[in-house]
Design an enzyme around this catalytic site. Structure first.
Site, PDB file in Angstrom:
ATOM      1  N   ASP A  95      -7.762  21.045 -14.126  1.00 19.76           N
ATOM      2  CA  ASP A  95      -8.526  20.468 -13.027  1.00 19.76           C
ATOM      3  C   ASP A  95      -9.083  19.140 -13.533  1.00 19.76           C
ATOM      4  O   ASP A  95     -10.008  19.116 -14.342  1.00 19.76           O
ATOM      5  CB  ASP A  95      -9.655  21.409 -12.612  1.00 19.76           C
ATOM      6  CG  ASP A  95     -10.497  20.849 -11.472  1.00 19.76           C
ATOM      7  OD1 ASP A  95     -10.320  19.666 -11.106  1.00 19.76           O
ATOM      8  OD2 ASP A  95     -11.352  21.595 -10.945  1.00 19.76           O
TER       9      ASP A  95
ATOM     10  N   TYR B 111     -10.883   5.062   0.691  1.00 23.25           N
ATOM     11  CA  TYR B 111      -9.707   5.075  -0.174  1.00 23.25           C
ATOM     12  C   TYR B 111      -9.589   3.755  -0.928  1.00 23.25           C
ATOM     13  O   TYR B 111      -9.321   3.735  -2.139  1.00 23.25           O
ATOM     14  CB  TYR B 111      -8.441   5.335   0.653  1.00 23.25           C
ATOM     15  CG  TYR B 111      -7.201   5.509  -0.182  1.00 23.25           C
ATOM     16  CD1 TYR B 111      -7.053   6.607  -1.024  1.00 23.25           C
ATOM     17  CD2 TYR B 111      -6.165   4.576  -0.136  1.00 23.25           C
ATOM     18  CE1 TYR B 111      -5.909   6.776  -1.795  1.00 23.25           C
ATOM     19  CE2 TYR B 111      -5.024   4.735  -0.894  1.00 23.25           C
ATOM     20  CZ  TYR B 111      -4.899   5.832  -1.727  1.00 23.25           C
ATOM     21  OH  TYR B 111      -3.762   5.986  -2.494  1.00 23.25           O
TER      22      TYR B 111
ATOM     23  N   SER C  30      -3.346   1.911  -6.009  1.00 25.72           N
ATOM     24  CA  SER C  30      -2.691   1.760  -4.707  1.00 25.72           C
ATOM     25  C   SER C  30      -2.782   0.308  -4.263  1.00 25.72           C
ATOM     26  O   SER C  30      -3.694  -0.425  -4.669  1.00 25.72           O
ATOM     27  CB  SER C  30      -3.391   2.647  -3.674  1.00 25.72           C
ATOM     28  OG  SER C  30      -2.989   2.334  -2.357  1.00 25.72           O
TER      29      SER C  30
ATOM     30  N   LYS D 151      -9.878   3.847  -4.999  1.00 23.52           N
ATOM     31  CA  LYS D 151      -8.709   3.376  -5.746  1.00 23.52           C
ATOM     32  C   LYS D 151      -8.947   1.983  -6.323  1.00 23.52           C
ATOM     33  O   LYS D 151      -8.436   1.637  -7.393  1.00 23.52           O
ATOM     34  CB  LYS D 151      -7.462   3.386  -4.857  1.00 23.52           C
ATOM     35  CG  LYS D 151      -6.857   4.764  -4.678  1.00 23.52           C
ATOM     36  CD  LYS D 151      -6.411   5.351  -6.005  1.00 23.52           C
ATOM     37  CE  LYS D 151      -5.629   6.618  -5.852  1.00 23.52           C
ATOM     38  NZ  LYS D 151      -5.181   7.177  -7.158  1.00 23.52           N
TER      39      LYS D 151
END
Length: 257
Positions: free
Chosen positions: A64, A156, A143, A160
């Site tokens: 994890d 996001y 990304s 990122k």
């Protein structure tokens, strides 16, 4: 296929599917003993078996990446079994919810998965990378949303985007020990997670949204996971021995517009 990682040890955290799977395969095909670490034990085992069936070496580990104790256990195992790590890749990530109405639980989850996992994967692996005698490499997957912004999911882009300056900091931190750090920023990649990016809104026509988005990519198509893996393998290898602190878009020209 070249054997740039012969007798070297690699760990791919998030290596059980999609781009992580392709990266695990690529490093294994070039001679690395790959620790395929993933939240899904079965997924990690399947990838490790595939690598072994192809003549490579791999070890599956359930990890994890948002749990520091779990990551510490991974690196303790690698230290016990090999005493060194040459290539470390942080792949773990998730698409954020759309819009700006993000509740506290969603916020924490996105921070944990996209930021905390990368931070602790890379920093907890530093001691083993120092043992690589100047051949240590850290790579991370960010990304294109870190570079151009996402109007669909600002969180996001936020999470990122954090990996880009973090990569530069790691490059400076690791340089005295010959540890390089670089980050790749994929655009549209045909992985199982792709539908989640275009299906945030209930009732969305995922196929139509994907088609329209891909139409705006200069090369006219999305990437295959193996195309991301090839860039990661280059950055992790001695072929990129003077490349560090760099952000590489792998996006078919999307960010060049």
């Amino acid at each position: 296929m070249t054997r740039r990682f012969e007798d070297r040890i690699a760990a791919v955290v998030g290596g059980g599917s999609g781009m992580g799977r392709a990266i695990s395969h690529r490093l294994g095909s070039e001679g690395a003993h790959v620790y395929v670490a993933d939240l899904g034990q079965q997924a990690a085992e399947e990838v490790a078996k595939e690598i072994a069936d192809e003549g490579g070496q791999a070890t599956a580990v359930q990890v994890d990446a948002t749990d520091t104790d779990s990551l510490k256990a991974l690196f303790a195992r690698i230290e016990s079994e090999h005493g060194v790590l040459h290539a470390l890749h942080a792949q773990v990530g998730m698409p954020g919810p759309s819009g700006t109405e993000v509740d506290a639980d969603e916020w924490e989850k996105n921070i944990d998965v996209n930021v905390k996992s990368a931070y602790y994967t890379c920093t907890l692996g530093l001691d083993l990378l120092r043992n690589a005698g100047g051949h240590g490499s850290i790579t991370m997957t960010s990304s294109t949303s870190a570079l151009v912004g996402s109007p669909f999911s600002p969180i996001y882009s936020l999470t990122k985007g954090a990996l880009v300056p973090f990569c530069r900091s790691l490059a400076l931190l690791g340089a005295p020990d010959g540890i390089r750090a670089n980050v790749v920023c994929p655009g549209t990649v045909h992985t199982p997670m792709l539908s989640q990016f275009f299906g945030r809104e209930p009732g969305a026509d995922v196929s139509e949204l994907t088609k329209n988005f891909v139409g705006g990519i200069p090369l006219g198509r999305g990437a295959q996971p193996e195309e991301i893996a090839s860039v990661v393998a280059f950055l992790a290898s001695d072929d990129a021995s003077y490349v560090t602190g760099v952000t590489v878009p792998v996006d078919g020209g999307l960010t060049a517009k």
